[in-house]
Scaffold this active site. Sequence first.
Site, PDB file in Angstrom:
ATOM      1  N   LYS A   1      49.492  37.771  40.563  1.00 19.39           N
ATOM      2  CA  LYS A   1      50.103  38.534  41.482  1.00 19.39           C
ATOM      3  C   LYS A   1      50.407  38.839  42.554  1.00 19.39           C
ATOM      4  CE  LYS A   1      47.838  42.395  42.586  1.00 19.39           C
ATOM      5  NZ  LYS A   1      46.650  41.630  43.699  1.00 19.39           N
TER       6      LYS A   1
ATOM      7  N   LYS B   1      38.630  40.554  32.277  1.00 19.07           N
ATOM      8  CA  LYS B   1      37.180  41.265  32.960  1.00 19.07           C
ATOM      9  C   LYS B   1      37.069  41.683  31.263  1.00 19.07           C
ATOM     10  CE  LYS B   1      37.954  43.156  36.856  1.00 19.07           C
ATOM     11  NZ  LYS B   1      36.900  42.466  38.167  1.00 19.07           N
TER      12      LYS B   1
ATOM     13  N   GLU C   1      36.558  51.271  45.897  1.00 16.38           N
ATOM     14  CA  GLU C   1      35.711  49.616  46.807  1.00 16.38           C
ATOM     15  C   GLU C   1      35.344  50.233  47.613  1.00 16.38           C
ATOM     16  OE1 GLU C   1      38.417  45.617  46.114  1.00 16.38           O
ATOM     17  OE2 GLU C   1      40.153  46.790  46.423  1.00 16.38           O
TER      18      GLU C   1
ATOM     19  N   HIS D   1      46.773  46.384  38.340  1.00 18.19           N
ATOM     20  CA  HIS D   1      45.090  46.517  38.012  1.00 18.19           C
ATOM     21  C   HIS D   1      45.017  47.399  36.584  1.00 18.19           C
ATOM     22  CE1 HIS D   1      44.637  43.195  39.835  1.00 18.19           C
ATOM     23  NE2 HIS D   1      44.215  43.475  40.950  1.00 18.19           N
TER      24      HIS D   1
ATOM     25  N   LYS E   1      40.312  51.396  49.462  1.00 21.71           N
ATOM     26  CA  LYS E   1      39.116  50.408  50.323  1.00 21.71           C
ATOM     27  C   LYS E   1      38.664  51.210  51.080  1.00 21.71           C
ATOM     28  CE  LYS E   1      41.402  46.683  48.787  1.00 21.71           C
ATOM     29  NZ  LYS E   1      41.310  46.611  48.049  1.00 21.71           N
TER      30      LYS E   1
HETATM   31  C1  BG6 Z   1      42.935  41.844  43.362  1.00 19.08           C
HETATM   32  C2  BG6 Z   1      43.262  42.213  45.161  1.00 19.08           C
HETATM   33  O1  BG6 Z   1      44.354  42.203  43.483  1.00 19.08           O
HETATM   34  O2  BG6 Z   1      41.824  42.521  43.523  1.00 19.08           O
HETATM   35  C3  BG6 Z   1      41.998  43.810  46.348  1.00 19.08           C
HETATM   36  O3  BG6 Z   1      44.535  41.581  46.325  1.00 19.08           O
HETATM   37  C4  BG6 Z   1      40.751  43.961  45.229  1.00 19.08           C
HETATM   38  O4  BG6 Z   1      42.225  44.140  47.303  1.00 19.08           O
HETATM   39  C5  BG6 Z   1      40.100  42.662  44.186  1.00 19.08           C
HETATM   40  O5  BG6 Z   1      40.201  43.586  46.282  1.00 19.08           O
HETATM   41  C6  BG6 Z   1      39.779  43.763  42.895  1.00 19.08           C
HETATM   42  O6  BG6 Z   1      39.340  43.060  42.417  1.00 19.08           O
HETATM   43  P1  BG6 Z   1      37.736  43.452  41.634  1.00 19.08           P
HETATM   44  O7  BG6 Z   1      38.033  42.364  40.561  1.00 19.08           O
HETATM   45  O8  BG6 Z   1      36.710  42.827  42.764  1.00 19.08           O
HETATM   46  O9  BG6 Z   1      37.567  44.653  41.482  1.00 19.08           O
END
Ligand code: BG6
Length: 480
Positions: free
Chosen positions: A147, A181, A215, A239, A335
């Site tokens: 992606k 996941k 996050e 996602h 974020k």
């Molecule tokens: C990525 C994004 O696809 O997914 C990031 O580009 C993000 O910005 C990450 O931090 C999050 O993935 P996970 O698995 O840590 O939740």
Amino acid sequence: MTAPHPLEPHIFVIFGATGDLTSRKLMPALYHLVEDSSADVYVLGVATSALDDADFRALTREALDDAGLDGTDAWRDDRVHFQTVGRDEGYSALRERIEAIEQAHGLPGNRVFYLALPPPVFPIAITRLGEAGLASSQGWTRLVVEKPFGRDLKSARALNQLAHTHFSEDQIYRIDHYLGKETVQNLLVFRFANPIFEGSWNRDRIERVEITVAESLDIGSRGGYYERSGAVRDMVQSHLTQVFTLVAMESPTSIRADSVRAEKVKVLQSIAPLGVDDVVFGQYTRGTIDGAEIPAYRALEGVDPASTTPTYAAVRLFVNNWRWQGVPFVLRTAKALPRRTTQVVVTFRPPPVCLFHGVGDDCFDQSDVLTLTMQPDEGFSLQIEVKEPGESGGIRRVPLHFEYGDEFGEIAEAYETLLRDVAEGDQTHFVRSDWVEESWRVYAPILDGDLPVYPYPAGTWGPDEATNLLGHPAKNWGTK
Ligand code: BG6
């Protein structure tokens, strides 16, 4: 747990082999495939750098050491090779190299091409692979694309068309690591193997659904990338929307890839057009997370000091079908929030008659709440009301709780699961071309519009304006 069955021998060609994704995710995942499934996999790293096999083997060793993987008999250095390929040249030599490795190791011509490349380079790599006759072989050939797949509807369509000129859809694996996941995959099992939930999974019983990927990570050194992408392109369109379609889809006719994927696409086709009131954007300012000072997004290298790129997005979707009409689905990601959590929170409607009003919580608070947690403590929790013992007549909310770790111990990393699926030719957990296009279509009205972007200090739950989307404070979303 059942032992994984052996995979067919193949060569795994990684474009972008000297990048971060290769060392942090792909190499450890390939290592596990070899170690845990005795897969006969040979890796050919491809990049523009002038490295040789020995250099790349050393890089690989470092990556595996960093991941705490020692290497045993199954994972041998001679599984790893390297080939320099320019942006636009070197594909015939690549083809000869692949054939030589296959011959040396007696491989049947099964090939994976993994594009771990910056998105602007996808088209040229796909075209050159096709022109060099690498889109087919004596065995199977599969193309894996990272992606983001396009940056809007138009570019996604163009990329799909180009990919289809050289590869057929059943050869293309558009990867979204959220689909690897275990807890995201479990959504299908949870919904369709437990009639107790499926019977209530509709507008009559459910009041609202909140999907949160919070996050605590800030943007840090990724300013250059993030400034061109923002929360909708980076997280929501891919996602969060994947999780949303798994939560909202109808039962598939089977668990075969195309049945599942067809139902997911139908959800996107039923979404009411987004209006400006359905979206709240934010951008973090200076703040503190876990005692650490976090600089404002606008102060980062690669970021315009007057940037309006959102680092926070909350989007309310309505699905116009019989099951969901009128039920808000709010997707939220950001974020620099206080902590990391990925959750789906399903709030059921309160009892129609408030029999116990005045003895405990009021009726609004007597709604049952189901929380599916995808990270960090994978599992689920159903909050229900029980009578407090004794004469008080009080009602208390208690959780029925399940955690993956308690039952199954450690679970596999998303990339390992997905690379196994690629080798097995299972596309269920990969993104189909029509899903990508429909998803970009849904978000088209908010991608580059002139919407307000509200500031929020790093380490807080985002702008208060988001309260309007659900009618209760943003800090309570998805954190029950
Ligand atoms: C990525 C994004 O696809 O997914 C990031 O580009 C993000 O910005 C990450 O931090 C999050 O993935 P996970 O698995 O840590 O939740």
